[in-house]
Design a protein around this motif. Structure first.
Motif, PDB file in Angstrom:
ATOM      1  N   ASP A 113      37.883  38.557  48.331  1.00  0.00           N
ATOM      2  CA  ASP A 113      36.716  38.486  47.441  1.00  0.00           C
ATOM      3  C   ASP A 113      35.947  39.805  47.465  1.00  0.00           C
ATOM      4  N   ASP A 114      35.748  40.351  48.659  1.00  0.00           N
ATOM      5  CA  ASP A 114      34.991  41.605  48.779  1.00  0.00           C
ATOM      6  C   ASP A 114      35.778  42.782  48.208  1.00  0.00           C
ATOM      7  N   ILE A 115      37.092  42.789  48.428  1.00  0.00           N
ATOM      8  CA  ILE A 115      37.929  43.879  47.906  1.00  0.00           C
ATOM      9  C   ILE A 115      37.893  43.886  46.383  1.00  0.00           C
ATOM     10  N   LEU A 116      38.025  42.710  45.786  1.00  0.00           N
ATOM     11  CA  LEU A 116      38.040  42.625  44.332  1.00  0.00           C
ATOM     12  C   LEU A 116      36.683  42.979  43.733  1.00  0.00           C
ATOM     13  N   ASN A 117      35.592  42.530  44.375  1.00  0.00           N
ATOM     14  CA  ASN A 117      34.262  42.901  43.890  1.00  0.00           C
ATOM     15  C   ASN A 117      34.077  44.412  43.926  1.00  0.00           C
ATOM     16  N   ASN A 118      34.578  45.017  44.984  1.00  0.00           N
ATOM     17  CA  ASN A 118      34.473  46.472  45.110  1.00  0.00           C
ATOM     18  C   ASN A 118      35.340  47.167  44.062  1.00  0.00           C
ATOM     19  N   TYR A 119      36.513  46.600  43.802  1.00  0.00           N
ATOM     20  CA  TYR A 119      37.437  47.195  42.835  1.00  0.00           C
ATOM     21  C   TYR A 119      36.837  47.191  41.432  1.00  0.00           C
ATOM     22  N   TYR A 120      36.198  46.095  41.054  1.00  0.00           N
ATOM     23  CA  TYR A 120      35.631  45.995  39.711  1.00  0.00           C
ATOM     24  C   TYR A 120      34.497  46.991  39.497  1.00  0.00           C
ATOM     25  N   LYS A 121      33.902  47.476  40.588  1.00  0.00           N
ATOM     26  CA  LYS A 121      32.846  48.492  40.475  1.00  0.00           C
ATOM     27  C   LYS A 121      33.418  49.891  40.332  1.00  0.00           C
ATOM     28  N   MET A 122      34.701  50.056  40.719  1.00  0.00           N
ATOM     29  CA  MET A 122      35.287  51.391  40.813  1.00  0.00           C
ATOM     30  C   MET A 122      35.803  51.929  39.482  1.00  0.00           C
ATOM     31  N   HIS A 123      36.313  51.087  38.612  1.00  0.00           N
ATOM     32  CA  HIS A 123      36.916  51.512  37.345  1.00  0.00           C
ATOM     33  C   HIS A 123      37.933  52.628  37.581  1.00  0.00           C
ATOM     34  N   THR A 124      38.827  52.384  38.511  1.00  0.00           N
ATOM     35  CA  THR A 124      39.760  53.432  38.933  1.00  0.00           C
ATOM     36  C   THR A 124      40.955  53.553  37.985  1.00  0.00           C
ATOM     37  N   ASP A 125      41.447  54.772  37.868  1.00  0.00           N
ATOM     38  CA  ASP A 125      42.691  55.011  37.126  1.00  0.00           C
ATOM     39  C   ASP A 125      43.840  55.312  38.084  1.00  0.00           C
ATOM     40  N   ASP A 126      43.586  55.196  39.386  1.00  0.00           N
ATOM     41  CA  ASP A 126      44.605  55.488  40.393  1.00  0.00           C
ATOM     42  C   ASP A 126      45.680  54.397  40.343  1.00  0.00           C
ATOM     43  N   LEU A 127      46.917  54.768  40.072  1.00  0.00           N
ATOM     44  CA  LEU A 127      47.996  53.799  39.892  1.00  0.00           C
ATOM     45  C   LEU A 127      48.180  52.918  41.126  1.00  0.00           C
ATOM     46  N   LEU A 128      48.249  53.538  42.309  1.00  0.00           N
ATOM     47  CA  LEU A 128      48.502  52.761  43.525  1.00  0.00           C
ATOM     48  C   LEU A 128      47.327  51.857  43.872  1.00  0.00           C
ATOM     49  N   GLU A 129      46.109  52.294  43.547  1.00  0.00           N
ATOM     50  CA  GLU A 129      44.943  51.439  43.775  1.00  0.00           C
ATOM     51  C   GLU A 129      45.004  50.222  42.850  1.00  0.00           C
ATOM     52  N   LYS A 130      45.444  50.432  41.614  1.00  0.00           N
ATOM     53  CA  LYS A 130      45.607  49.312  40.685  1.00  0.00           C
ATOM     54  C   LYS A 130      46.704  48.360  41.168  1.00  0.00           C
ATOM     55  N   VAL A 131      47.779  48.917  41.722  1.00  0.00           N
ATOM     56  CA  VAL A 131      48.868  48.084  42.255  1.00  0.00           C
ATOM     57  C   VAL A 131      48.357  47.234  43.411  1.00  0.00           C
ATOM     58  N   ARG A 132      47.570  47.854  44.285  1.00  0.00           N
ATOM     59  CA  ARG A 132      47.039  47.140  45.453  1.00  0.00           C
ATOM     60  C   ARG A 132      46.236  45.913  45.006  1.00  0.00           C
ATOM     61  N   HIS A 133      45.401  46.088  43.982  1.00  0.00           N
ATOM     62  CA  HIS A 133      44.567  44.979  43.534  1.00  0.00           C
ATOM     63  C   HIS A 133      45.354  43.978  42.707  1.00  0.00           C
ATOM     64  N   ALA A 134      46.390  44.438  42.016  1.00  0.00           N
ATOM     65  CA  ALA A 134      47.254  43.513  41.282  1.00  0.00           C
ATOM     66  C   ALA A 134      47.956  42.565  42.248  1.00  0.00           C
ATOM     67  N   ILE A 135      48.378  43.097  43.398  1.00  0.00           N
ATOM     68  CA  ILE A 135      49.038  42.249  44.407  1.00  0.00           C
ATOM     69  C   ILE A 135      48.075  41.192  44.915  1.00  0.00           C
ATOM     70  N   ILE A 136      46.819  41.588  45.162  1.00  0.00           N
ATOM     71  CA  ILE A 136      45.830  40.625  45.657  1.00  0.00           C
ATOM     72  C   ILE A 136      45.579  39.535  44.622  1.00  0.00           C
ATOM     73  N   LEU A 137      45.442  39.930  43.360  1.00  0.00           N
ATOM     74  CA  LEU A 137      45.208  38.940  42.306  1.00  0.00           C
ATOM     75  C   LEU A 137      46.373  37.967  42.181  1.00  0.00           C
ATOM     76  N   LYS A 138      47.595  38.477  42.315  1.00  0.00           N
ATOM     77  CA  LYS A 138      48.773  37.605  42.271  1.00  0.00           C
ATOM     78  C   LYS A 138      48.744  36.605  43.429  1.00  0.00           C
ATOM     79  N   LYS A 139      48.320  37.057  44.607  1.00  0.00           N
ATOM     80  CA  LYS A 139      48.316  36.184  45.782  1.00  0.00           C
ATOM     81  C   LYS A 139      47.301  35.049  45.657  1.00  0.00           C
ATOM     82  N   ILE A 140      46.203  35.304  44.935  1.00  0.00           N
ATOM     83  CA  ILE A 140      45.200  34.246  44.796  1.00  0.00           C
ATOM     84  C   ILE A 140      45.405  33.444  43.514  1.00  0.00           C
ATOM     85  N   GLY A 141      46.574  33.646  42.863  1.00  0.00           N
ATOM     86  CA  GLY A 141      46.958  32.809  41.733  1.00  0.00           C
ATOM     87  C   GLY A 141      46.420  33.225  40.383  1.00  0.00           C
ATOM     88  N   LYS A 142      45.901  34.444  40.263  1.00  0.00           N
ATOM     89  CA  LYS A 142      45.376  34.894  38.983  1.00  0.00           C
ATOM     90  C   LYS A 142      46.429  35.730  38.259  1.00  0.00           C
TER      91      LYS A 142
END
Length: 588
Positions: A113-142
């Protein structure tokens, strides 16, 4: 952690993080790397401690390190590779940890929850950072909206969770790297062709890295040791004073400007604790022992930052963290260790009692025994006298000198515990004993006193302050230790030295002077240490070398200590071996 500071400068919370990692990994000899700590929130920090423990439990990091070094040399981008390995290893270990410890599920949820909240504030274009958060979203069923490349990389990384073997995990990581990042290969590494091989042949077959001896490169070890010597001694402090320090990797020489080195010397007490000797005593000691190979060296005798007058709060917390770790390992098997203490105490006590018994033997002269007079003229056995044989070998004093250099780090907690067991046994029996640790900072040999000869039993707890960093100048440490030991009144003076058989220290060059002799390593260091051991024995000190190093260094240990050394493959037998040696001395 990248360039961000570890914001939780809270000793209790930091200690909780370390304990959580140790609990999951089951190995109290491990430490978290700074990059494994989270600066996002405490929830994330706790979860990172869990995953750090899981990586150590389920992943063979020796193979990973060799692989990364091998591929980096072949031209791979190290940052991309390390990020892929971090995400891939987390995918592999997370479900295993949760299956073993169901409570981790809630820790992970709060962290996500904290990682995703932080990610949404970042608006990052970093590919690997986007991959990291995509994996988390997949794990929580989104099912998040994402670009095709991010989704494919995330899917391929998640698919690695079925790989049980570290080598298979690395093989999968390499496939992902070659598939999605073929252009991220430095020029000197060569381009990668469609088959995934370097055109100039530097990369080689996947398994080639397993055949390389990555950690036996003496040049790399020298550089690493020199860096560690500075960085670990200046725990957490600015290194502005070291801007003019240069390393000669061929001869392990640190060249420091004259004005800078004096500033560094002023800080030795700040980092290691004030000396328990006054300045006049220090000068006298240095005049006596700092000669020959140690001509330009200095000595610092201290009780450490915790027990001496020190205002270095950061260093105090650093030592307290190691102290807590050592105590935790002791408490985990407290009943076993206490039984060992009692067994050793009783063993020494029985031996001493037996040696103090006075035997009366028949003799032709001595004290007359009236009831034996009938034998005169009547028996061939006409010994009517007895002579008393005193078995007492005199009093004993023991010094325990422990190598505290970085090379002992893998054994740190076990060495502290074994030294504690030994000191506790000797103290309970009534044999005066002193416990010291030694390491080097620049051309200072720092000797830390954990207990002194007349210290109370409670002082043995100080041994848990033992931690390892820097190098080791064994010859000078032995010479300085023997100074006090020789002043003792006991009949039998014993010195026990625990080391890895590799005396190894840098030299400090001031200014641009080029008149430096060989560095303190190899043949020079071994010969010097052997010379100091022989000198001490000639003065009546019995010395035992306890060797815990690698078998390849066994010959060096024999050259230094001769026949009086013990090769201990299992550090848990340290106290037993030392007691065996003491009993041999007492009975012989």
């Amino acid at each position: 952690m990248n360039d961000n500071k570890w914001i939780y400068e809270d000793y209790e919370f930091d200690n909780r993080i370390a304990n959580l990692m140790w609990t999951v990994s089951g190995d109290y000899n491990e430490n978290m790397d700074s990059g494994e700590k989270s600066f996002i929130s405490k929830n994330v920090a706790l979860y990172h401690a869990v995953t750090a423990g899981g990586r150590r439990k389920y992943i063979n990091w020796s193979s990973v390190k060799k692989y990364v070094i091998s591929r980096h040399r072949a031209g791979f981008n190290k940052d991309i590779l390390l990020n892929l390995i971090a995400m891939g290893s987390d995918v592999v270990v997370e479900e295993k940890i949760i299956a073993e410890r169901p409570g981790v599920y809630d820790i992970r949820k709060n962290a996500y929850d904290d990682i995703l909240n932080n990610y949404y504030k970042m608006h990052t274009d970093d590919l690997l950072e986007k991959v990291r958060h995509a994996i988390i979203l997949k794990k929580i069923g989104k099912t998040p909206m994402m670009d095709t490349e991010t989704r494919h990389i995330a899917n391929d990384l998640v698919a690695l969770q079925k790989r049980e073997d570290t080598i298979e995990l690395l093989r999968g990581i390499e496939d992902i790297y070659v598939k999605y990042f073929p252009m991220f290969v430095e020029a000197d590494g060569g381009e990668i062709n469609e088959a995934g091989n370097s055109k100039n042949g530097n990369r080689g077959d996947f398994s080639d890295f397993m055949l390389e001896e990555m950690f036996e490169d003496p040049e790399e070890q020298d550089i690493e040791a020199s860096i560690e010597e500075i960085s670990e001694a200046l725990m957490g402090e600015t290194q502005g004073d070291l801007e003019n320090v240069n390393s000669n990797k061929d001869n392990r020489i640190l060249r420091v400007q004259e004005e800078d080195i004096e500033k560094i010397y002023e800080k030795v007490a700040y980092y290691y604790g004030n000396s328990f000797l006054d300045n006049n005593e220090v000068r006298k000691l240095q005049n006596r022992v700092c000669s020959g190979e140690h001509g330009n060296c200095r000595i610092h005798m201290t009780d450490g930052v915790i027990r001496s007058d020190s205002d270095n709060e950061f260093q105090q917390k650093y030592v307290q963290r190691h102290q807590a770790k050592n105590i935790d390992v002791f408490r985990a098997n407290q009943k076993v260790f206490k039984r060992n203490i009692n067994k050793l105490k009783e063993s020494i006590s029985r031996t001493l009692v037996q040696e103090e018994i006075i035997d009366a033997i028949p003799s032709d002269a001595g004290q007359l025994i009236p009831n034996k007079l009938w034998r005169v003229g009547r028996s061939s056995n006409n010994k009517v006298f007895v002579k008393n044989i005193d078995n007492n070998k005199g009093s004993f004093v023991v010094d325990i000198l422990i190598d505290s250099s970085g090379s002992q780090r893998r054994n740190q907690s076990r060495v502290a515990i074994q030294a504690y067991i030994l000191a506790q046994s000797l103290t309970l029996v009534g044999i005066p004993n002193r416990v010291l640790g030694f390491s080097s900072f620049l051309d200072y040999t720092v000797i830390k006193r954990f207990r002194d000869y007349e210290s109370p039993l409670s002082a043995n707890e100080n041994i848990f302050e033992y931690y390892c960093s820097g190098n080791n100048r064994d010859g000078l440490a032995i010479k300085a230790t023997c100074e006090d030991l020789l002043k003792r009144q006991e009949d039998n003076k014993i010195l026990i030295v625990l080391s890895d058989g590799r005396p190894n220290d840098i030299k400090v060059g001031k200014g641009q002077a080029n008149d430096l002799t060989e560095a303190y390593r190899g043949r020079v260091a071994i010969s010097d240490t052997a010379r100091e051991v022989r000198s001490a024995r000639q003065q009546g000190i019995m010395i035992l070398g306890v060797f815990t190093g690698k078998e390849q260094d066994l010959m060096a240990e024999k050259l230094i200590y001769g026949k009086d050394f013990a090769y201990i493959k299992d550090i848990n037998r340290f106290a037993d071996m030392v007691i065996k040696y003491l009993k041999q001395i007492i009975t012989n």
